[in-house]
Design a protein around this motif. Structure first.
Motif, short mmCIF file in Angstrom:
data_model
loop_
_atom_site.label_atom_id
_atom_site.label_comp_id
_atom_site.label_asym_id
_atom_site.label_seq_id
_atom_site.Cartn_x
_atom_site.Cartn_y
_atom_site.Cartn_z
N ARG A 121 0.85 -1.19 0.00
CA ARG A 121 0.00 0.00 0.00
C ARG A 121 0.89 1.23 0.00
O ARG A 121 1.85 1.30 0.75
CB ARG A 121 -0.91 0.01 1.22
N LYS A 122 0.53 2.20 -0.82
CA LYS A 122 1.21 3.50 -0.86
C LYS A 122 0.16 4.59 -0.70
O LYS A 122 0.20 5.62 -1.35
CB LYS A 122 1.96 3.65 -2.19
N ASP A 123 -0.83 4.33 0.18
CA ASP A 123 -1.90 5.30 0.43
C ASP A 123 -1.35 6.61 0.99
O ASP A 123 -1.92 7.67 0.77
CB ASP A 123 -2.93 4.72 1.41
N ASN A 124 -0.21 6.52 1.70
CA ASN A 124 0.40 7.73 2.26
C ASN A 124 0.83 8.70 1.16
O ASN A 124 0.98 9.89 1.41
CB ASN A 124 1.60 7.37 3.16
N LEU A 125 0.97 8.21 -0.08
CA LEU A 125 1.32 9.07 -1.22
C LEU A 125 0.15 9.25 -2.18
O LEU A 125 0.30 9.86 -3.23
CB LEU A 125 2.51 8.47 -1.98
N GLY A 126 -1.01 8.65 -1.83
CA GLY A 126 -2.17 8.73 -2.71
C GLY A 126 -2.07 7.78 -3.89
O GLY A 126 -2.78 7.94 -4.88
N PHE A 127 -1.19 6.77 -3.82
CA PHE A 127 -0.98 5.83 -4.92
C PHE A 127 -1.89 4.61 -4.85
O PHE A 127 -2.11 3.96 -5.85
CB PHE A 127 0.46 5.31 -4.93
N GLY A 128 -2.33 4.23 -3.65
CA GLY A 128 -3.04 2.96 -3.52
C GLY A 128 -2.06 1.80 -3.55
O GLY A 128 -0.94 1.92 -3.07
N LEU A 129 -2.45 0.68 -4.14
CA LEU A 129 -1.60 -0.50 -4.21
C LEU A 129 -0.56 -0.34 -5.32
O LEU A 129 -0.90 0.00 -6.45
CB LEU A 129 -2.44 -1.75 -4.46
N ARG A 130 0.69 -0.60 -4.96
CA ARG A 130 1.80 -0.47 -5.91
C ARG A 130 2.85 -1.54 -5.65
O ARG A 130 2.78 -2.28 -4.68
CB ARG A 130 2.47 0.92 -5.77
#
Length: 182
Positions: A121-130
């Motif tokens: 998860r990269k929700d902290n960057l607004g990316f979602g799953l990466r």
């Protein structure tokens, strides 16, 4: 993934140029499998969090692109860049980067990335799953070497880069060639 592991069998939804379509967007869908990319070849694949992002676009992708001849000299047939982005994004990024040597693989749903244990998860960057950043050397679908950045975790506060760099992978290939020659 561990050295000696076989890559998971996944179908990637790609877009390929097809002049017979005509018009301003002459592309068609083409499904390619893990076997289509890896069977019968020795390849370097590197994966990264996202197309058009700073480290990916400034260092990692350009380094693999510019070093292609050096990788070929060590028996590498192809270099692939994989990201959890759709085919449209990956194709535009390849075009923007002027790629001639590295081929992009869109893992839009993250299925391949999940199955190799690198989906974060990269929700902290607004990316979602990466994808977590990593690279590997693969021969006929089997992992020869694995280069994973430290700290694999969801919402990591940094974007570690170094272990999966083209320089590090090339150094491993050079050492591997020396070991095999001895």
């Amino acid at each position: 993934m561990q050295t000696g592991a076989k890559l998971p069998n996944v179908t990637f939804r790609t877009r390929v140029r097809d002049e017979s379509i005509g018009g301003p967007n002459p592309f068609r869908w083409e499904d390619l499998t893990t076997a289509d990319y890896f069977a019968g070849k020795r390849v370097v694949m590197f994966a990264l969090p996202g197309a058009f992002t700073p480290t990916c676009s400034t260092y990692q992708l350009p380094g693999f692109e510019k070093g292609f001849a050096d990788f070929q000299a060590h028996g590498v047939d192809e270099i692939y860049c994989l990201s959890v982005n759709d085919a449209f994004v990956m194709n535009q990024w390849a075009k923007a980067q002027g790629l001639e040597n590295v081929k992009v693989i869109p893992d839009g749903s993250g299925e391949f990335t999940r199955r190799v244990g690198m989906l974060v998860r990269k929700d902290n960057l607004g990316f979602g799953l990466r994808s977590w950043r990593y690279a590997c050397v693969v021969k006929d679908g089997v992992v020869e070497a694995w280069f994973e950045e430290p700290g694999l975790s969801d919402n990591h506060g940094e974007d570690p880069y170094g272990i999966s760099s083209p320089e590090n992978v090339l150094a491993w290939l050079a050492e591997d060639a020396k070991a095999k020659a001895a």
